[in-house]
Design an enzyme around this catalytic site. Sequence first.
Site, PDB file in Angstrom:
ATOM      1  N   LYS A 240       0.821  -1.212   0.000  1.00  0.00           N
ATOM      2  CA  LYS A 240       0.000   0.000   0.000  1.00  0.00           C
ATOM      3  C   LYS A 240       0.857   1.266   0.000  1.00  0.00           C
ATOM      4  O   LYS A 240       0.512   2.242  -0.684  1.00  0.00           O
ATOM      5  CB  LYS A 240      -0.933   0.007   1.199  1.00  0.00           C
ATOM      6  CG  LYS A 240      -0.218  -0.023   2.527  1.00  0.00           C
ATOM      7  CD  LYS A 240      -1.148   0.236   3.683  1.00  0.00           C
ATOM      8  CE  LYS A 240      -0.318   0.246   4.963  1.00  0.00           C
ATOM      9  NZ  LYS A 240      -0.908   0.965   6.048  1.00  0.00           N
ATOM     10  N   THR A 241       1.981   1.280   0.739  1.00  0.00           N
ATOM     11  CA  THR A 241       2.821   2.477   0.771  1.00  0.00           C
ATOM     12  C   THR A 241       3.389   2.766  -0.612  1.00  0.00           C
ATOM     13  O   THR A 241       3.490   3.920  -1.036  1.00  0.00           O
ATOM     14  CB  THR A 241       3.962   2.311   1.795  1.00  0.00           C
ATOM     15  OG1 THR A 241       3.405   1.958   3.061  1.00  0.00           O
ATOM     16  CG2 THR A 241       4.754   3.591   1.940  1.00  0.00           C
TER      17      THR A 241
ATOM     18  N   ASP B  42      -3.747   7.226   4.949  1.00  0.00           N
ATOM     19  CA  ASP B  42      -3.313   5.856   5.220  1.00  0.00           C
ATOM     20  C   ASP B  42      -3.940   5.373   6.525  1.00  0.00           C
ATOM     21  O   ASP B  42      -4.284   6.175   7.400  1.00  0.00           O
ATOM     22  CB  ASP B  42      -1.785   5.826   5.311  1.00  0.00           C
ATOM     23  CG  ASP B  42      -1.228   4.417   5.252  1.00  0.00           C
ATOM     24  OD1 ASP B  42      -1.991   3.490   4.907  1.00  0.00           O
ATOM     25  OD2 ASP B  42      -0.035   4.241   5.554  1.00  0.00           O
ATOM     26  N   GLU B  43      -4.082   4.059   6.675  1.00  0.00           N
ATOM     27  CA  GLU B  43      -4.623   3.437   7.891  1.00  0.00           C
ATOM     28  C   GLU B  43      -5.992   4.031   8.254  1.00  0.00           C
ATOM     29  O   GLU B  43      -6.275   4.338   9.421  1.00  0.00           O
ATOM     30  CB  GLU B  43      -3.646   3.602   9.067  1.00  0.00           C
ATOM     31  CG  GLU B  43      -2.243   3.082   8.812  1.00  0.00           C
ATOM     32  CD  GLU B  43      -2.150   1.562   8.812  1.00  0.00           C
ATOM     33  OE1 GLU B  43      -3.192   0.910   8.911  1.00  0.00           O
ATOM     34  OE2 GLU B  43      -1.028   1.043   8.688  1.00  0.00           O
TER      35      GLU B  43
ATOM     36  N   GLN C  56      -7.488  -5.200   9.936  1.00  0.00           N
ATOM     37  CA  GLN C  56      -6.413  -4.814  10.853  1.00  0.00           C
ATOM     38  C   GLN C  56      -6.827  -3.660  11.767  1.00  0.00           C
ATOM     39  O   GLN C  56      -5.970  -2.947  12.298  1.00  0.00           O
ATOM     40  CB  GLN C  56      -5.151  -4.431  10.066  1.00  0.00           C
ATOM     41  CG  GLN C  56      -4.556  -5.593   9.287  1.00  0.00           C
ATOM     42  CD  GLN C  56      -3.222  -5.231   8.652  1.00  0.00           C
ATOM     43  OE1 GLN C  56      -2.214  -5.088   9.330  1.00  0.00           O
ATOM     44  NE2 GLN C  56      -3.224  -5.097   7.336  1.00  0.00           N
TER      45      GLN C  56
ATOM     46  N   ARG D 229       2.361 -10.899  10.466  1.00  0.00           N
ATOM     47  CA  ARG D 229       3.689 -10.293  10.668  1.00  0.00           C
ATOM     48  C   ARG D 229       4.792 -11.228  10.165  1.00  0.00           C
ATOM     49  O   ARG D 229       5.924 -10.807   9.961  1.00  0.00           O
ATOM     50  CB  ARG D 229       3.962 -10.020  12.154  1.00  0.00           C
ATOM     51  CG  ARG D 229       3.045  -9.041  12.867  1.00  0.00           C
ATOM     52  CD  ARG D 229       2.805  -7.761  12.123  1.00  0.00           C
ATOM     53  NE  ARG D 229       1.598  -7.859  11.302  1.00  0.00           N
ATOM     54  CZ  ARG D 229       1.288  -7.019  10.309  1.00  0.00           C
ATOM     55  NH1 ARG D 229       2.122  -6.054   9.994  1.00  0.00           N
ATOM     56  NH2 ARG D 229       0.185  -7.167   9.616  1.00  0.00           N
TER      57      ARG D 229
END
Length: 678
Positions: free
Chosen positions: A31-32, A217-218, A248, A609
């Site tokens: 995504k970044t 973002d987020e 998330q 993770r």
Amino acid sequence: MHINDLNPPQQAAVRHTEGPLLLLAGAGSGKTRVITCRIAYLLEQGVAAEEILAVTFTNKAAREMRERVKAMVGRKSGQGMVISTFHSLALRILRADIERLGFKQNFSIYGSADQERLVRDLTRDLLAEGVRCDLDRVLWLISDAKNRLITPTEFTAGGSDPERLLAAQVYPRYQRALKAFNAVDFDDILLLAVRLLRDDPAVRRAWQARFRYIMVDEYQDTNAAQYHLLRLLCEEHRNLCVVGDDDQSVYGWRGADLGNILDFEKDYPGARVIKLEQNYRSTGNILAAANAVIRNNTRRKEKVLWTAGDPGEPVLSLCCEDEEDEARSVVEQIHAERFRRNLQYRDFAILYRTNVQSRAFEEQLRFENIPYVLIGGQQFFDRKEVKDALAYFRVLVNPRDEVSLLRILNFPRRGIGETTADVLIQASAAQSRPLWEVMRQVSELDELGEKAHSAVAGFVELMERFRRQFRKPLRLVETARELFAEIGLENEIYRTANDPQQGKRRAENLAEVLNALAGYVEREGEASLAGFLDKVSLLDQDEPVRNDKEHKLSRDAVVLMSLHSSKGLEFPQVFLVGLEEGFLPHRKSMEAGADLDEERRLCYVGITRARQRLVLLHARRRKKYGKLEPRTPSPFLAELPEGSMERGTSEGRPQLPPGEQEQMASDFFSRMRNMLGE
């Protein structure tokens, strides 16, 4: 990176520039990379850099995104764009226009210690003698109200909860005191920015014209204040791109509203939705486990992570005898895997639901002489000697900041004792004048003797002299060093330390304040003491200067951290421990009104993770108050797919058959439904 290097959904997200866009980005889906490419694409299309705004939650994420964009488009092309946290953005708005709300531009920002002291002072006359109250919870209730944009007049006690009743009384007083001190707290930064944009059309139009393309973002972690701030900024052009993953969303306890991302298409009719499901982080078996667990949540956007890579080795689920056996098993595997795969210690992470679980692992790692870092602990800017130094800076910038003023009034000792301070405070209240103004005219107070007059006048002279010196931006560090030397701050640190080693550590922290100030001066074109205090106030809760998460993760050491702290990170090998009822899901989530979905999302975060190897552990028994008690495996374990799993025990004994595990999970969820009355 060229746009052709992206996969088709990523390319579609980059090219969609006009109108609302919801980008559902699964864990490890790049995504970044998409956000940075999208900014570069906007610049290529002729959008002015000043019209681009990207917002995220942490300074670290904003810094990394800024550097990646600059590397992609060049520093000159990206000059003028704003990539910041929500609070930095809101503070930018307030610094420009807060006078319209009745504050002065040199307002202070109160941290948690300042808030606690102020609330303690405000509640003294509200509590009956001998009655104790949890002031931390009172502050949390006020903070929660602000995050939901509830004003003091709208806040109601709603029942017999003593802390809530007290909060209803304190909240209006607290806000009046902050304004009198020309101060705001961390939550006010967002609250006041929303109020300013909402109530002042001219200010709102100016900021809407400034930021025509907004990326967030987020987004799944936004609260009500952040949600409304974005709506006000983009209501004219609607060029809002939000990136997030509802799977998330694990910060409900902080006020994050999952509905913000789930209802995006309702809030922004005509919005386009693009899913990023290709994972570039984990093996196929790890993703199979993640997908199998999270699909049991019903309130979510459907998505399935997949990888073009290999399945990898099966996810290992181990049943251990107790917490010591669990810790030994993890450490044995770290030894074996390190030599088998030539790994470093930093390639291993031990993740747990609550920080109390770290004890057995710390002991075992120490016993085996394995270096480790524990993420969490006291922040740099929360240490007493650092707060003392910053209090001087705050008073120099804003003398009406009375919490900071009272903190330094007689520190280091200068002959202004409690009796003198009480006289000053009472005179300030009786005359309805700021404490600083009373101190400047201390000779008028007949209640004080000549010695007290002299001590107060000397302190005022000291502060006003240094206030003039700090106006020279090129000498900020030198002036700060001179101030600390003149007041004898380092000598006081050594005098009050328990031992020489503690004194040395605390003196080093004081020196680090000067280093932080020097670093700020080097980075900023227009440096000022007020600007430095803004930067300090906006530091993320997980980003203190020296012993911060980033610094710790750079060491070659096994990482121990909570699942909440692990979000956004990845490791070659992950041990997700304590998968039992009471830990994951947490015992609080098993009570009435619980959100088991968020606990499952935490489990999902932990699983995703891992890049190459994932081990899930639980214990048959654990000590409670020194006695061993039986434990029940987490129901989430029964949701894992058998085809990608390998189950066993720390000693190789067979584990419960899958059918029995599924029955245990079924029984657990039946109990939860009965408890919730469903």
